[in-house]
Design a protein around this motif. Structure first.
Motif, PDB file in Angstrom:
ATOM      1  N   PRO A 174     -27.954  13.591 -47.497  1.00  0.00           N
ATOM      2  CA  PRO A 174     -28.877  12.737 -48.249  1.00  0.00           C
ATOM      3  C   PRO A 174     -28.824  13.101 -49.730  1.00  0.00           C
ATOM      4  O   PRO A 174     -28.496  14.229 -50.069  1.00  0.00           O
ATOM      5  CB  PRO A 174     -30.253  13.067 -47.664  1.00  0.00           C
ATOM      6  N   ARG A 175     -29.163  12.151 -50.590  1.00  0.00           N
ATOM      7  CA  ARG A 175     -29.164  12.352 -52.054  1.00  0.00           C
ATOM      8  C   ARG A 175     -27.776  12.471 -52.638  1.00  0.00           C
ATOM      9  O   ARG A 175     -27.617  12.760 -53.814  1.00  0.00           O
ATOM     10  CB  ARG A 175     -29.944  13.612 -52.457  1.00  0.00           C
ATOM     11  N   MET A 176     -26.729  12.311 -51.839  1.00  0.00           N
ATOM     12  CA  MET A 176     -25.391  12.310 -52.420  1.00  0.00           C
ATOM     13  C   MET A 176     -24.797  10.923 -52.256  1.00  0.00           C
ATOM     14  O   MET A 176     -25.092  10.228 -51.294  1.00  0.00           O
ATOM     15  CB  MET A 176     -24.505  13.357 -51.747  1.00  0.00           C
ATOM     16  N   TYR A 177     -23.969  10.519 -53.213  1.00  0.00           N
ATOM     17  CA  TYR A 177     -23.401   9.183 -53.175  1.00  0.00           C
ATOM     18  C   TYR A 177     -22.324   9.053 -52.101  1.00  0.00           C
ATOM     19  O   TYR A 177     -22.145   8.001 -51.504  1.00  0.00           O
ATOM     20  CB  TYR A 177     -22.790   8.822 -54.527  1.00  0.00           C
ATOM     21  N   LEU A 178     -21.568  10.160 -51.878  1.00  0.00           N
ATOM     22  CA  LEU A 178     -20.478  10.163 -50.902  1.00  0.00           C
ATOM     23  C   LEU A 178     -20.532  11.463 -50.119  1.00  0.00           C
ATOM     24  O   LEU A 178     -21.239  12.397 -50.499  1.00  0.00           O
ATOM     25  CB  LEU A 178     -19.122  10.069 -51.618  1.00  0.00           C
ATOM     26  N   CYS A 179     -19.763  11.549 -49.031  1.00  0.00           N
ATOM     27  CA  CYS A 179     -19.676  12.832 -48.335  1.00  0.00           C
ATOM     28  C   CYS A 179     -18.919  13.825 -49.224  1.00  0.00           C
ATOM     29  O   CYS A 179     -18.222  13.431 -50.168  1.00  0.00           O
ATOM     30  CB  CYS A 179     -18.990  12.662 -46.980  1.00  0.00           C
ATOM     31  N   GLY A 180     -19.037  15.092 -48.930  1.00  0.00           N
ATOM     32  CA  GLY A 180     -18.439  16.113 -49.776  1.00  0.00           C
ATOM     33  C   GLY A 180     -16.942  15.948 -49.933  1.00  0.00           C
ATOM     34  O   GLY A 180     -16.385  16.162 -51.012  1.00  0.00           O
ATOM     35  N   ASN A 181     -16.287  15.558 -48.866  1.00  0.00           N
ATOM     36  CA  ASN A 181     -14.841  15.404 -48.901  1.00  0.00           C
ATOM     37  C   ASN A 181     -14.428  14.291 -49.866  1.00  0.00           C
ATOM     38  O   ASN A 181     -13.534  14.474 -50.700  1.00  0.00           O
ATOM     39  CB  ASN A 181     -14.337  15.098 -47.490  1.00  0.00           C
ATOM     40  N   CYS A 182     -15.072  13.145 -49.769  1.00  0.00           N
ATOM     41  CA  CYS A 182     -14.731  12.028 -50.659  1.00  0.00           C
ATOM     42  C   CYS A 182     -15.133  12.343 -52.092  1.00  0.00           C
ATOM     43  O   CYS A 182     -14.408  12.029 -53.034  1.00  0.00           O
ATOM     44  CB  CYS A 182     -15.419  10.752 -50.191  1.00  0.00           C
ATOM     45  N   TRP A 183     -16.307  12.932 -52.271  1.00  0.00           N
ATOM     46  CA  TRP A 183     -16.793  13.269 -53.614  1.00  0.00           C
ATOM     47  C   TRP A 183     -15.780  14.141 -54.343  1.00  0.00           C
ATOM     48  O   TRP A 183     -15.510  13.951 -55.529  1.00  0.00           O
ATOM     49  CB  TRP A 183     -18.144  13.985 -53.488  1.00  0.00           C
ATOM     50  N   SER A 184     -15.201  15.107 -53.628  1.00  0.00           N
ATOM     51  CA  SER A 184     -14.261  16.042 -54.267  1.00  0.00           C
ATOM     52  C   SER A 184     -12.963  15.346 -54.665  1.00  0.00           C
ATOM     53  O   SER A 184     -12.192  15.891 -55.453  1.00  0.00           O
ATOM     54  CB  SER A 184     -13.972  17.215 -53.333  1.00  0.00           C
ATOM     55  N   GLN A 185     -12.715  14.158 -54.123  1.00  0.00           N
ATOM     56  CA  GLN A 185     -11.487  13.439 -54.481  1.00  0.00           C
ATOM     57  C   GLN A 185     -11.671  12.522 -55.692  1.00  0.00           C
ATOM     58  O   GLN A 185     -10.699  11.995 -56.236  1.00  0.00           O
ATOM     59  CB  GLN A 185     -11.020  12.594 -53.291  1.00  0.00           C
ATOM     60  N   LEU A 186     -12.913  12.330 -56.127  1.00  0.00           N
ATOM     61  CA  LEU A 186     -13.148  11.508 -57.318  1.00  0.00           C
ATOM     62  C   LEU A 186     -12.645  12.255 -58.551  1.00  0.00           C
ATOM     63  O   LEU A 186     -12.703  13.478 -58.595  1.00  0.00           O
ATOM     64  CB  LEU A 186     -14.650  11.229 -57.485  1.00  0.00           C
ATOM     65  N   PRO A 187     -12.179  11.533 -59.567  1.00  0.00           N
ATOM     66  CA  PRO A 187     -11.809  12.204 -60.821  1.00  0.00           C
ATOM     67  C   PRO A 187     -13.020  12.923 -61.406  1.00  0.00           C
ATOM     68  O   PRO A 187     -14.151  12.466 -61.253  1.00  0.00           O
ATOM     69  CB  PRO A 187     -11.382  11.038 -61.730  1.00  0.00           C
ATOM     70  N   GLY A 235     -11.421  -1.384 -52.325  1.00  0.00           N
ATOM     71  CA  GLY A 235     -10.305  -0.612 -51.818  1.00  0.00           C
ATOM     72  C   GLY A 235      -9.617   0.246 -52.860  1.00  0.00           C
ATOM     73  O   GLY A 235      -8.487   0.690 -52.653  1.00  0.00           O
ATOM     74  N   VAL A 236     -10.279   0.504 -53.994  1.00  0.00           N
ATOM     75  CA  VAL A 236      -9.696   1.378 -55.017  1.00  0.00           C
ATOM     76  C   VAL A 236      -9.641   2.811 -54.460  1.00  0.00           C
ATOM     77  O   VAL A 236     -10.634   3.288 -53.919  1.00  0.00           O
ATOM     78  CB  VAL A 236     -10.550   1.351 -56.309  1.00  0.00           C
ATOM     79  N   PRO A 237      -8.487   3.477 -54.562  1.00  0.00           N
ATOM     80  CA  PRO A 237      -8.390   4.859 -54.073  1.00  0.00           C
ATOM     81  C   PRO A 237      -9.396   5.761 -54.800  1.00  0.00           C
ATOM     82  O   PRO A 237      -9.659   5.580 -55.981  1.00  0.00           O
ATOM     83  CB  PRO A 237      -6.956   5.273 -54.414  1.00  0.00           C
ATOM     84  N   LEU A 238      -9.941   6.731 -54.085  1.00  0.00           N
ATOM     85  CA  LEU A 238     -10.951   7.609 -54.666  1.00  0.00           C
ATOM     86  C   LEU A 238     -10.463   8.258 -55.954  1.00  0.00           C
ATOM     87  O   LEU A 238     -11.214   8.394 -56.919  1.00  0.00           O
ATOM     88  CB  LEU A 238     -11.314   8.703 -53.642  1.00  0.00           C
ATOM     89  N   SER A 239      -9.210   8.642 -55.982  1.00  0.00           N
ATOM     90  CA  SER A 239      -8.674   9.356 -57.151  1.00  0.00           C
ATOM     91  C   SER A 239      -8.516   8.448 -58.358  1.00  0.00           C
ATOM     92  O   SER A 239      -8.213   8.913 -59.446  1.00  0.00           O
ATOM     93  CB  SER A 239      -7.338  10.008 -56.805  1.00  0.00           C
ATOM     94  N   GLU A 240      -8.699   7.126 -58.167  1.00  0.00           N
ATOM     95  CA  GLU A 240      -8.533   6.180 -59.279  1.00  0.00           C
ATOM     96  C   GLU A 240      -9.829   5.486 -59.668  1.00  0.00           C
ATOM     97  O   GLU A 240      -9.834   4.562 -60.480  1.00  0.00           O
ATOM     98  CB  GLU A 240      -7.489   5.129 -58.903  1.00  0.00           C
ATOM     99  N   ILE A 241     -10.929   5.942 -59.104  1.00  0.00           N
ATOM    100  CA  ILE A 241     -12.229   5.355 -59.436  1.00  0.00           C
ATOM    101  C   ILE A 241     -12.590   5.690 -60.878  1.00  0.00           C
ATOM    102  O   ILE A 241     -12.436   6.814 -61.322  1.00  0.00           O
ATOM    103  CB  ILE A 241     -13.333   5.913 -58.499  1.00  0.00           C
ATOM    104  N   GLN A 242     -13.042   4.674 -61.624  1.00  0.00           N
ATOM    105  CA  GLN A 242     -13.477   4.904 -62.993  1.00  0.00           C
ATOM    106  C   GLN A 242     -14.899   4.385 -63.154  1.00  0.00           C
ATOM    107  O   GLN A 242     -15.211   3.286 -62.709  1.00  0.00           O
ATOM    108  CB  GLN A 242     -12.571   4.170 -63.974  1.00  0.00           C
ATOM    109  N   VAL A 243     -15.730   5.205 -63.773  1.00  0.00           N
ATOM    110  CA  VAL A 243     -17.125   4.851 -63.974  1.00  0.00           C
ATOM    111  C   VAL A 243     -17.438   4.947 -65.468  1.00  0.00           C
ATOM    112  O   VAL A 243     -16.944   5.853 -66.138  1.00  0.00           O
ATOM    113  CB  VAL A 243     -18.046   5.796 -63.176  1.00  0.00           C
ATOM    114  N   THR A 244     -18.242   4.016 -65.957  1.00  0.00           N
ATOM    115  CA  THR A 244     -18.623   4.051 -67.370  1.00  0.00           C
ATOM    116  C   THR A 244     -19.313   5.375 -67.687  1.00  0.00           C
ATOM    117  O   THR A 244     -20.268   5.735 -67.024  1.00  0.00           O
ATOM    118  CB  THR A 244     -19.604   2.896 -67.670  1.00  0.00           C
ATOM    119  N   PRO A 245     -18.815   6.119 -68.653  1.00  0.00           N
ATOM    120  CA  PRO A 245     -19.416   7.423 -68.976  1.00  0.00           C
ATOM    121  C   PRO A 245     -20.840   7.283 -69.516  1.00  0.00           C
ATOM    122  O   PRO A 245     -21.172   6.247 -70.061  1.00  0.00           O
ATOM    123  CB  PRO A 245     -18.518   8.023 -70.035  1.00  0.00           C
TER     124      PRO A 245
END
Ligand code: ZN
Length: 66
Positions: free
Chosen positions: A15-28, A56-66
């Motif tokens: 809870p309180r996390m946007y993704l599971c730990g495994n997916c979160w660690s793959q984000l840039p 379907g954007v790969p986790l490693s290519e997700i871009q979020v407005t800073p």
């Protein structure tokens, strides 16, 4: 109360996390930093993340407005 599964892999996530730990660690790192910021744009960033995951954007290519 049912927990919402990870938006990316559908496995249970903490809870309180946007993704599971495994997916979160793959984000840039830049995306993780932006998503960790809690300000008036936080919801907009979460929506950006979800839009890309749903597209379907790969986790490693997700871009979020800073
Ligand atoms: Zn996941």
């Amino acid at each position: 109360m049912p927990t919402t599964p990870c938006r990316s892999c559908r496995s249970p996530r903490p809870p309180r996390m946007y993704l599971c730990g495994n997916c979160w660690s793959q984000l840039p790192a830049a995306a993780r930093r932006a998503l960790n910021r809690k300000d008036s744009r936080a919801i907009a960033r979460l929506r950006e993340l979800h839009t890309q995951l749903d597209a379907g954007v790969p986790l490693s290519e997700i871009q979020v407005t800073p």
